[in-house]
Design a protein around this motif. Sequence first.
Motif, short mmCIF file in Angstrom:
data_model
loop_
_atom_site.label_atom_id
_atom_site.label_comp_id
_atom_site.label_asym_id
_atom_site.label_seq_id
_atom_site.Cartn_x
_atom_site.Cartn_y
_atom_site.Cartn_z
N LEU A 61 69.05 -18.36 2.64
CA LEU A 61 67.80 -18.57 3.35
C LEU A 61 67.83 -17.92 4.73
O LEU A 61 67.20 -18.40 5.67
N SER A 62 68.57 -16.84 4.87
CA SER A 62 68.69 -16.18 6.17
C SER A 62 67.35 -15.56 6.59
O SER A 62 66.56 -15.13 5.74
N ASP A 63 67.11 -15.56 7.90
CA ASP A 63 65.95 -14.89 8.49
C ASP A 63 64.66 -15.29 7.79
O ASP A 63 63.86 -14.45 7.37
N SER A 64 64.44 -16.60 7.71
CA SER A 64 63.26 -17.10 6.99
C SER A 64 62.39 -18.02 7.84
O SER A 64 61.56 -18.75 7.30
N GLY A 65 62.60 -18.02 9.16
CA GLY A 65 61.75 -18.83 10.02
C GLY A 65 61.95 -20.32 9.88
O GLY A 65 61.03 -21.10 10.15
N LEU A 66 63.13 -20.74 9.46
CA LEU A 66 63.39 -22.17 9.30
C LEU A 66 63.59 -22.82 10.65
O LEU A 66 64.21 -22.25 11.56
N TRP A 87 70.32 -16.70 11.16
CA TRP A 87 69.16 -16.09 11.82
C TRP A 87 67.87 -16.83 11.53
O TRP A 87 66.89 -16.28 11.04
N ASN A 88 67.92 -18.13 11.81
CA ASN A 88 66.74 -18.97 11.80
C ASN A 88 66.67 -19.67 13.16
O ASN A 88 67.25 -19.20 14.13
N ASN A 89 65.97 -20.79 13.21
CA ASN A 89 65.91 -21.57 14.45
C ASN A 89 66.32 -23.01 14.17
O ASN A 89 65.68 -23.97 14.63
#
Length: 253
Positions: A61-66, A87-89
């Motif tokens: 789930l990398s770079d998915s705006g989580l 690379w989420n938050n």
Amino acid sequence: MLPSLKVLRLSVCGLNGTMSASTSISNLTHLEVLDMSGNTFHTSLKHAWFWNLTGLKELHLSDSGLEGSIPSDLANMASLQVIDFSWNNLVGLIPKKLENLCNLASMRFSGNNIGLSLEEFMERLPKCSWNTLQELTLGSASMTGNLPIWIGNMTNLSILQADSNMLTGPLPVGVGALGNLKILDLSYNKFSGVMLKEHFTSLGKLEFLDLSYNNLSGVLLKEHFASLGNLKRLDLSHNNLSVVCSSRKILQV
């Protein structure tokens, strides 16, 4: 309607509304790999539909705006081998009770906003995974504190990255016992203390070593590097180290 499906890859598909638990998953009972990286969910993991897929081995789930914290549902995913939340938050630590996750091989949490102690984060890893974990990446995760002294117990680690954080204290000599390590990147931190020969003792497989931009000190002799026969890249710049070359010339790095 795909009860035999084992691998589902939906990376970079512009998805933004398929994270809700209302999504029907009744027939995905054999799913082992789920990849939804590179989408724009901009939501939390709290009510995600895949937490009931306890047979999952890989969750990408990398770079998915989580956003938000990592829910306790993670503790039920006993088959997981790969967790990629990079690379989420995401904020805060992983859940405490992960003792059933004994098959972990790769954990990628770089580029989040953990904002707490690295040592506490690692102490929440199940001890049964210490001999299975091969990759641990926590770079640029706003992490503080020390690298735990027991790091040498994670004997199968091949990748350890915790660069670009706010880590302090000495580098544990246990790092030198990680005989399977190929990549070690602890650059751009605030590590201090003297570098010893013991820091490199068993790192015969190491190919990439970056300790730049720290406060490490000491005099490094050729004996320090004697076991690093496979090293391809070495960066010790921006420290307080002295390197004695074969010509007895002293280089400051």
